[in-house]
Design an enzyme around this catalytic site. Structure first.
Site, PDB file in Angstrom:
ATOM      1  CD  GLU A 195      -3.192  -0.739   0.527  1.00 33.52           C
ATOM      2  OE1 GLU A 195      -3.338   0.389   0.017  1.00 33.52           O
ATOM      3  OE2 GLU A 195      -4.035  -1.638   0.406  1.00 33.52           O
TER       4      GLU A 195
ATOM      5  CG  ASP B 186      -8.767   4.407  -3.477  1.00 32.92           C
ATOM      6  OD1 ASP B 186      -9.675   4.904  -4.166  1.00 32.92           O
ATOM      7  OD2 ASP B 186      -8.965   3.423  -2.730  1.00 32.92           O
TER       8      ASP B 186
END
Length: 160
Positions: free
Chosen positions: A31, A40
């Site tokens: 991540e 995101d």
């Protein structure tokens, strides 16, 4: 993408401490860590190592300690889902790979996936290989997900 030697060493170093300890190494490696919330690729507010939901406050700058605490809190939810859903024996590496996968796709998607169905049918290789299918956002292949799934698959196969 193969697992880097430094990640491999860190994962092996976490061995024996349990799947959550391994996932605590694995998830941030996949991540990254951002102290400032961002949207995101799916448009979801995200912070730290992929934390989403009500703990994300746009505009707030998080500390490394806050991020570590949030990661532990959020990993527990996904670890519980994996432990509750998997009905066959699995290694701590397989469990950590599934926690990472579930953390990324969500508990509902994991609990209704062919990955879980294959695993519970004892088809470990097919389950681990099935992780590769989960590489899309809005019907588009995302290179980062392709790489992540290869890493998760490799770790999943360490249990074989």
């Amino acid at each position: 993408m193969a697992i880097s030697s430094s990640l491999r060493k860190a994962l092996i170093g976490a061995s024996g401490a349990g799947a959550i300890a391994i996932a605590t190494v694995l998830v941030p490696s996949q991540e990254g860590t951002e102290l400032t919330p961002y949207k995101d690729v799916g448009g979801v507010w995200t912070v730290c190592s992929g934390v989403t939901g009500k703990d994300v406050i746009p505009g707030k700058v998080y500390t490394k300690q806050e991020c570590d605490k949030l990661l532990q809190k959020h990993l527990q939810v996904f670890a519980s889902s994996v432990e509750r859903s998997v009905k066959v024996p699995m290694s701590e590496y397989q469990e950590a790979a599934l926690i990472s996968f579930s953390y990324n796709v969500g508990t509902y998607a994991f609990e209704h996936s062919s990955v879980l169905r294959n695993l519970n049918a004892g088809r470990y290789q097919q389950a681990c290989d099935g992780l590769r299918q989960w590489k899309y956002v809005n019907k588009r292949v995302v290179a980062g997900l392709v790489n992540r799934r290869e890493v998760e698959r490799e770790i999943c196969l360490w249990g074989e």
